[in-house]
Design a protein around this motif. Structure first.
Motif, PDB file in Angstrom:
ATOM      1  N   MET A 204      42.774  49.217  38.186  1.00 17.88           N
ATOM      2  CA  MET A 204      43.031  48.707  39.530  1.00 17.88           C
ATOM      3  C   MET A 204      42.077  47.570  39.905  1.00 17.88           C
ATOM      4  O   MET A 204      42.501  46.501  40.322  1.00 17.88           O
ATOM      5  N   LEU A 205      40.788  47.796  39.750  1.00 21.31           N
ATOM      6  CA  LEU A 205      39.800  46.785  40.134  1.00 21.31           C
ATOM      7  C   LEU A 205      39.295  45.978  38.945  1.00 21.31           C
ATOM      8  O   LEU A 205      38.610  44.971  39.130  1.00 21.31           O
ATOM      9  N   GLY A 206      39.573  46.443  37.739  1.00 18.75           N
ATOM     10  CA  GLY A 206      39.109  45.733  36.551  1.00 18.75           C
ATOM     11  C   GLY A 206      37.640  45.928  36.268  1.00 18.75           C
ATOM     12  O   GLY A 206      37.036  45.131  35.545  1.00 18.75           O
ATOM     13  N   ASP A 207      37.056  46.984  36.812  1.00 19.55           N
ATOM     14  CA  ASP A 207      35.626  47.236  36.608  1.00 19.55           C
ATOM     15  C   ASP A 207      35.400  48.117  35.387  1.00 19.55           C
ATOM     16  O   ASP A 207      36.276  48.864  34.956  1.00 19.55           O
ATOM     17  N   VAL A 208      34.197  48.008  34.826  1.00 19.65           N
ATOM     18  CA  VAL A 208      33.849  48.664  33.564  1.00 19.65           C
ATOM     19  C   VAL A 208      32.964  49.877  33.850  1.00 19.65           C
ATOM     20  O   VAL A 208      32.092  49.848  34.730  1.00 19.65           O
ATOM     21  N   ALA A 209      33.184  50.958  33.094  1.00 16.70           N
ATOM     22  CA  ALA A 209      32.371  52.165  33.241  1.00 16.70           C
ATOM     23  C   ALA A 209      31.012  51.986  32.566  1.00 16.70           C
ATOM     24  O   ALA A 209      30.913  51.330  31.533  1.00 16.70           O
ATOM     25  N   ASP A 332      35.389  31.354  45.219  1.00 16.59           N
ATOM     26  CA  ASP A 332      35.012  30.135  45.941  1.00 16.59           C
ATOM     27  C   ASP A 332      36.036  29.759  47.007  1.00 16.59           C
ATOM     28  O   ASP A 332      35.685  29.135  48.020  1.00 16.59           O
ATOM     29  N   LEU A 333      37.299  30.123  46.799  1.00 18.08           N
ATOM     30  CA  LEU A 333      38.324  29.858  47.809  1.00 18.08           C
ATOM     31  C   LEU A 333      38.217  30.788  49.011  1.00 18.08           C
ATOM     32  O   LEU A 333      38.830  30.526  50.058  1.00 18.08           O
ATOM     33  N   GLY A 334      37.455  31.874  48.875  1.00 19.59           N
ATOM     34  CA  GLY A 334      37.252  32.793  49.994  1.00 19.59           C
ATOM     35  C   GLY A 334      37.988  34.103  49.896  1.00 19.59           C
ATOM     36  O   GLY A 334      37.997  34.890  50.844  1.00 19.59           O
ATOM     37  N   PHE A 335      38.600  34.367  48.741  1.00 16.11           N
ATOM     38  CA  PHE A 335      39.277  35.652  48.570  1.00 16.11           C
ATOM     39  C   PHE A 335      38.256  36.754  48.291  1.00 16.11           C
ATOM     40  O   PHE A 335      37.225  36.525  47.646  1.00 16.11           O
ATOM     41  N   GLN A 336      38.558  37.955  48.762  1.00 12.39           N
ATOM     42  CA  GLN A 336      37.729  39.129  48.473  1.00 12.39           C
ATOM     43  C   GLN A 336      38.216  39.749  47.169  1.00 12.39           C
ATOM     44  O   GLN A 336      39.402  40.069  47.026  1.00 12.39           O
ATOM     45  N   LEU A 337      37.301  39.924  46.212  1.00 10.53           N
ATOM     46  CA  LEU A 337      37.670  40.402  44.885  1.00 10.53           C
ATOM     47  C   LEU A 337      37.146  41.814  44.640  1.00 10.53           C
ATOM     48  O   LEU A 337      36.231  42.286  45.322  1.00 10.53           O
ATOM     49  N   GLY A 338      37.726  42.470  43.639  1.00 10.56           N
ATOM     50  CA  GLY A 338      37.379  43.865  43.359  1.00 10.56           C
ATOM     51  C   GLY A 338      36.042  44.051  42.688  1.00 10.56           C
ATOM     52  O   GLY A 338      35.472  45.144  42.736  1.00 10.56           O
ATOM     53  N   ILE A 346      41.107  41.708  34.016  1.00 10.24           N
ATOM     54  CA  ILE A 346      41.749  42.026  35.291  1.00 10.24           C
ATOM     55  C   ILE A 346      40.910  41.454  36.423  1.00 10.24           C
ATOM     56  O   ILE A 346      39.704  41.708  36.500  1.00 10.24           O
ATOM     57  N   VAL A 347      41.545  40.690  37.299  1.00  5.64           N
ATOM     58  CA  VAL A 347      40.892  40.197  38.512  1.00  5.64           C
ATOM     59  C   VAL A 347      41.713  40.713  39.688  1.00  5.64           C
ATOM     60  O   VAL A 347      42.886  40.334  39.850  1.00  5.64           O
ATOM     61  N   ALA A 348      41.131  41.603  40.476  1.00  4.92           N
ATOM     62  CA  ALA A 348      41.829  42.210  41.613  1.00  4.92           C
ATOM     63  C   ALA A 348      41.465  41.472  42.896  1.00  4.92           C
ATOM     64  O   ALA A 348      40.287  41.299  43.208  1.00  4.92           O
ATOM     65  N   VAL A 349      42.490  41.051  43.636  1.00  8.37           N
ATOM     66  CA  VAL A 349      42.297  40.344  44.907  1.00  8.37           C
ATOM     67  C   VAL A 349      42.651  41.324  46.022  1.00  8.37           C
ATOM     68  O   VAL A 349      43.793  41.801  46.108  1.00  8.37           O
ATOM     69  N   ILE A 350      41.684  41.639  46.868  1.00  8.89           N
ATOM     70  CA  ILE A 350      41.867  42.662  47.902  1.00  8.89           C
ATOM     71  C   ILE A 350      42.552  42.041  49.119  1.00  8.89           C
ATOM     72  O   ILE A 350      42.114  41.014  49.649  1.00  8.89           O
TER      73      ILE A 350
END
Length: 416
Positions: A204-209, A332-338, A346-350
């Motif tokens: 979902m967020l593309g984060d690593v354990a 840099d565009l101002g999106f909130q990312l996961g 994976i790049v999740a845009v909230i």
């Protein structure tokens, strides 16, 4: 009716009093109808009329850049992979019509398992018909009633379903929290069977354990460890073996589960292991024993793809370049990312909420970009996400085009 067995009288009003078995879905039905009533395209019914390459397709009549397919290494149109599938189709037909333990093991299935053993440098490999079945089968078979499964609260549905099928005691812990995991392990009765289930990359967020710390804690408490590397195989680690390899714990993990539907570019699932008793799984694992095996053309494509991934270092490097550029550009565009930094492909845009998330999804599609709209309850913390999955075949120019699409759509919808 058997004699001596009296059936209870059925009340005349039974039919009118019965609860509609679909009523449990009423909230979801209302949500979907609300989205469609606004005139928006259905984000969960996209049709690809023609697939042009790993990164482009005609979707709902539009030429579209694909940024939501999990085709991380772009193997779906690799000429050698496609040729292997065509040859196997000619040589062995369209399907096996049988289980692996009966007539469903062809030489291609054995070759695929050989490739997996070589790829992971492990003693045993077992191929399933889907990645879902791999988790369902392995987890439910090795951890049963009276055993304990300690797992991350954000685990994939296939992991949760494997726990339920096996009837083990399930003990979840806060996402990626090593201390919380250890607290759960301490509370398990001494002498009980213990399995810790983790994922290398969370989809979902593309984060690593933090696998180095987690595997060390699990072993200290005498637990076996299973790691799902579905979203890291082929891409992460020196040889593409996943986060286990990158973290230096691949020899300490008991089971690695993965899928062919991501970096391998076809369909199927697998488990590799060094456990000396692992081969008995072929006789006791119900989702392996009681389902038809993969068609010969599919295992041929998987085998060829896996062997090519062993020499995929250049593609891995380019995929990392793409991930870093997209993540940094969206931030840099101002999106909130996961994630604070890029951790995977994976790049999740909230999104602020489901309505604006759906509007943003549609605005991107009209721009010519497909991403995944992910919504509760599949997402952590009830978030709505636009989930981007980069591909090694995305050119640097395509990534810049994608950033321009996000900027225009974000401003049109009021997200940035």
């Amino acid at each position: 009716m058997s004699e001596g067995i009296r059936q209870p009288d059925r009340p005349q009003t039974l039919e009118s009093e019965s609860r509609d078995l679909f009523s449990k879905f009423d909230d979801l039905i209302a949500m979907r109808e609300g989205l469609l009533a606004s005139g928006q395209e259905d984000p969960f019914s996209l049709v690809m009329e023609e697939v042009l390459s790993p990164t482009r397709a005609i979707c709902n009549g539009r030429d579209t850049i694909l940024l939501g397919t999990y085709n991380y290494m772009g193997m779906t149109f690799d000429p050698d992979v496609v040729a292997a599938g065509k040859q196997a189709l000619d040589d062995f037909g369209s399907g096996t019509t049988g289980s692996r333990v009966l007539n469903g093991t062809y030489q291609g299935h054995k070759a695929c398992e050989d490739a997996l053993r070589e790829f992971y440098a492990m003693d045993h490999a077992m191929v399933f018909s889907t990645g879902y079945q791999a988790n369902l089968g392995i987890i439910s078979t090795i951890a049963g009633k009276g055993d304990y499964i300690v797992l991350d609260i954000d685990s994939h549905a296939s992991i949760w379903d494997g726990c339920a099928m096996g009837k083990a005691e399930v003990v979840p812990f806060k996402h990626n929290d090593v201390e919380a995991m250890e607290k759960r392990l301490r509370r398990i009765p001494e002498g009980a069977g213990k399995l810790v289930v983790l994922e290398g990359v969370y989809s979902m967020l593309g984060d690593v354990a933090p696998l180095a710390e987690m595997v060390a804690v699990a072993k200290k408490h005498g637990a076996m460890v299973l790691v799902d590397e579905a979203h890291s195989m082929g891409f992460i680690g020196e040889h593409g073996r996943g986060v286990c390899e990158q973290a230096g714990v691949i020899d300490d993990v008991d089971f690695i589960v993965g899928t062919f539907s991501k970096s391998v570019g076809t369909v199927g699932g697998f488990c590799v292991s060094n456990h000396p008793k692992f081969e008995i799984m072929r006789l006791v694992c119900r989702p392996y024993v009681f389902t038809a095996s993969l068609p010969p053309s599919v295992v041929a494509t998987a085998t060829t793809s896996i062997r090519k991934l062993m020499q995929g270092s250049n593609k891995r490097a380019h995929l990392w370049e793409n991930s870093r550029r997209l993540h940094g550009g969206l931030r840099d565009l101002g999106f909130q990312l996961g994630t604070e930094e890029p951790q995977s492909a994976i790049v999740a845009v909230i999104m602020p909420d489901l309505e604006r998330g759906a509007a943003m999804w549609e605005a991107l599609l009209k721009e010519g970009l497909y991403v995944n709209l992910a919504r509760p309850p599949a997402t952590p913390a009830n978030m709505t996400l636009l989930r981007c999955s980069l591909c090694a075949e995305h050119s640097a120019e395509e990534v810049e085009t994608i950033l321009g699409m996000f900027e225009r759509a974000g401003k049109a919808v009021g997200i940035i």
